[in-house]
Enzyme design. Structure first.
Site, PDB file in Angstrom:
ATOM      1  N   GLN A   1       0.814  -1.168  -0.026  1.00 36.34           N
ATOM      2  CA  GLN A   1      -0.011  -0.003  -0.057  1.00 36.34           C
ATOM      3  C   GLN A   1       0.919   1.225  -0.180  1.00 36.34           C
ATOM      4  O   GLN A   1       0.318   2.477  -0.015  1.00 36.34           O
ATOM      5  CB  GLN A   1      -0.742   0.042   1.209  1.00 36.34           C
ATOM      6  CG  GLN A   1      -1.897  -1.277   1.303  1.00 36.34           C
ATOM      7  CD  GLN A   1      -2.750  -1.329   2.529  1.00 36.34           C
ATOM      8  OE1 GLN A   1      -2.500  -0.513   3.588  1.00 36.34           O
ATOM      9  NE2 GLN A   1      -3.517  -2.091   2.516  1.00 36.34           N
TER      10      GLN A   1
ATOM     11  N   TYR B   1     -10.860  -9.158  10.566  1.00 35.62           N
ATOM     12  CA  TYR B   1     -10.978  -9.711   9.201  1.00 35.62           C
ATOM     13  C   TYR B   1     -11.180 -11.321   9.353  1.00 35.62           C
ATOM     14  O   TYR B   1     -11.997 -11.597   8.503  1.00 35.62           O
ATOM     15  CB  TYR B   1      -9.697  -9.473   8.232  1.00 35.62           C
ATOM     16  CG  TYR B   1      -9.538  -8.170   7.899  1.00 35.62           C
ATOM     17  CD1 TYR B   1     -10.549  -7.379   7.136  1.00 35.62           C
ATOM     18  CD2 TYR B   1      -8.312  -7.408   8.183  1.00 35.62           C
ATOM     19  CE1 TYR B   1     -10.292  -6.019   6.885  1.00 35.62           C
ATOM     20  CE2 TYR B   1      -8.132  -5.952   7.891  1.00 35.62           C
ATOM     21  CZ  TYR B   1      -9.120  -5.466   6.851  1.00 35.62           C
ATOM     22  OH  TYR B   1      -8.958  -4.037   6.835  1.00 35.62           O
TER      23      TYR B   1
ATOM     24  N   GLU C   1     -14.386   5.020  10.114  1.00 36.09           N
ATOM     25  CA  GLU C   1     -14.761   6.171  11.290  1.00 36.09           C
ATOM     26  C   GLU C   1     -14.399   7.533  10.464  1.00 36.09           C
ATOM     27  O   GLU C   1     -13.427   7.714  10.020  1.00 36.09           O
ATOM     28  CB  GLU C   1     -13.879   6.142  12.450  1.00 36.09           C
ATOM     29  CG  GLU C   1     -14.316   4.870  13.347  1.00 36.09           C
ATOM     30  CD  GLU C   1     -13.521   4.951  14.633  1.00 36.09           C
ATOM     31  OE1 GLU C   1     -13.620   3.797  15.443  1.00 36.09           O
ATOM     32  OE2 GLU C   1     -12.901   6.117  15.012  1.00 36.09           O
TER      33      GLU C   1
ATOM     34  N   HIS D   1      -0.897  -0.032   5.720  1.00 33.34           N
ATOM     35  CA  HIS D   1      -1.376   0.954   6.512  1.00 33.34           C
ATOM     36  C   HIS D   1      -0.283   2.267   6.740  1.00 33.34           C
ATOM     37  O   HIS D   1      -0.012   2.604   7.775  1.00 33.34           O
ATOM     38  CB  HIS D   1      -1.716   0.575   8.089  1.00 33.34           C
ATOM     39  CG  HIS D   1      -2.998  -0.618   7.785  1.00 33.34           C
ATOM     40  ND1 HIS D   1      -3.485  -1.064   8.858  1.00 33.34           N
ATOM     41  CD2 HIS D   1      -3.590  -1.027   6.740  1.00 33.34           C
ATOM     42  CE1 HIS D   1      -4.536  -2.047   8.513  1.00 33.34           C
ATOM     43  NE2 HIS D   1      -4.503  -1.859   7.232  1.00 33.34           N
TER      44      HIS D   1
ATOM     45  N   TYR E   1      -8.889   8.064  20.091  1.00 30.85           N
ATOM     46  CA  TYR E   1     -10.015   7.676  19.396  1.00 30.85           C
ATOM     47  C   TYR E   1      -9.927   6.107  19.404  1.00 30.85           C
ATOM     48  O   TYR E   1     -10.906   5.594  18.714  1.00 30.85           O
ATOM     49  CB  TYR E   1      -9.871   8.388  18.026  1.00 30.85           C
ATOM     50  CG  TYR E   1     -10.188   9.725  18.162  1.00 30.85           C
ATOM     51  CD1 TYR E   1     -11.601  10.452  18.042  1.00 30.85           C
ATOM     52  CD2 TYR E   1      -9.335  10.697  18.735  1.00 30.85           C
ATOM     53  CE1 TYR E   1     -11.720  11.685  18.247  1.00 30.85           C
ATOM     54  CE2 TYR E   1      -9.476  11.972  18.933  1.00 30.85           C
ATOM     55  CZ  TYR E   1     -10.703  12.539  18.568  1.00 30.85           C
ATOM     56  OH  TYR E   1     -11.093  13.803  18.849  1.00 30.85           O
TER      57      TYR E   1
END
Length: 382
Positions: free
Chosen positions: A101, A278, A257, A164, A267
């Site tokens: 990613q 998953y 979110e 990520h 948070y």
């Protein structure tokens, strides 16, 4: 050449929830319309292909005079001209780690770009021990080269996986810069996201030269003084809207979110989540909320897999002040109407074009959306 792709005159549907399938988790929201807000009437839109032939476009920033900077995840930064033509790669970028990613990610220009020609970007950087998210800046010359290039933020604790990285970057008129990071795939067993001495899963706030603003929440106390807020999973969207900064992050199975991060607040990830892992197991101890953690403004289950987002400030009255969000899965463009800090309506558009990575609102009221498949679409409401 810009070509018309479709004219969509959609039926009006209102009051029911947006069709989105069965939830993965059975958590009840903390307040009304924290999830599955009423569906808004569908907007008639015209869709045109503005540019094509890009290799994994990830971020877009306006340069003025109808031109845009666009990043390609494999590592190229290009200019898109007003007629949709695409430049060759600009020179001067640092080495980009295009793995998984990771790659060349977001791009933004200085609020004073017309005078200072400063460009900011985020990227996956290879360092000893693995990969990190980094943010850099440089000066864009009229010949398309970048000079005076330097990092203004480099994430700590490298990981060898390619997951990520986040990340969005927003330079502000006051000389500060917002940067969002991901948890680097730590999952529900990760500890760095909740560690105030780590920059994993954090909103970062630095000055444009990489120094730390004196009013950051951890300045003068325990914690990394670059951190603004913590407990985030993988923030791939950020925008300035009512009240300041808003961010959006990927959950696991469920639990994407929308947040409005406040200084020093937590948070929740990976202790609490409105989703599940998953593999179907609980996140943390299987709680959606707990004391000491902030509630999201809104969440999705099932997910929309959010990319970039932007508040609409164009002339189309029905969208004024609404939040437009890129969706990677199931794909499309999501519109949220927000009143007094709460979501009161949702619309799904472009559900047949595939994965949308970023969105840019134009002065004339049209919206550009970046497709992972290599196209940029121009969407005109009304």
């Amino acid at each position: 050449m810009i070509r018309i792709l479709a004219l969509m005159l959609l039926p009006v549907v209102a009051n029911a929830q947006v069709a989105q399938g069965r939830a993965n988790a059975d958590f009840a929201p903390a307040f009304a319309e924290q999830t599955r807000a009423p569906a808004m009437a569908d907007t008639p839109i015209t869709v045109e292909v503005f540019a094509e032939g890009l290799d994994g476009p990830w971020g877009i920033a306006p340069l003025g005079a109808g031109q845009f900077l666009v990043t390609e995840k494999p590592g190229a930064l290009r200019v898109i001209n007003a007629d949709g033509s695409v430049s060759g790669p600009l020179s001067g970028l640092p080495d980009v780690a295009a793995q998984g990613q990771g790659g060349l990610l977001d791009v933004a220009v200085s609020p004073g770009f017309a005078q200072d020609r400063i460009v900011f970007w985020t990227y996956a950087k290879s360092v000893r021990g693995g990969l990190v998210t980094a943010a850099a800046r440089g000066v864009l010359a009229t010949d398309g080269s970048l000079s005076e290039v330097r990092d203004i933020f480099v994430q700590d604790s490298p990981a060898r996986n390619g997951r990520h990285f986040g990340s969005r970057i927003i330079p502000m008129p006051d000389g500060t810069v917002w940067i969002t990071t991901g948890d680097r795939g730590a999952g529900d067993g990760g500890t760095l996201v909740q560690n105030i001495n780590s920059t994993h899963g954090k909103v970062i706030r630095v000055n444009a030269d990489g120094s730390v603003p004196a009013n950051n929440p951890f300045v003068g106390r325990e914690g990394d003084d670059q951190i603004w807020s913590l407990g985030h999973r993988n923030m791939q969207g950020a925008a300035i809207g009512p009240g300041g900064l808003w961010t959006i992050e990927h959950g696991p199975r469920g639990g994407d979110e929308l947040n409005q991060p406040k200084a020093g607040l937590n948070y929740g990830w990976p202790v609490v989540s409105y989703g599940i892992n998953y593999r179907g197991s609980d996140v943390g101890e299987g709680q959606a909320r707990a004391a000491g953690f902030e509630e999201p403004v809104y969440y999705w289950d099932p997910v929309i897999a959010p990319g970039g987002m932007m508040f609409y400030d164009g002339p189309y009255a029905d969208w004024q002040g609404d939040l437009l969000i890129a969706s990677l899965n199931p794909g499309g463009l999501v519109r949220l109407k927000i009143q007094d800090g709460r979501v009161v309506g949702e619309e799904r558009m472009l559900t047949d074009v595939g994965r949308i990575r970023d969105v840019e609102v134009l002065d004339d009221g049209a919206v550009l959306v970046l497709l992972d498949a290599g196209e940029i679409l121009r969407v005109t409401p009304g």
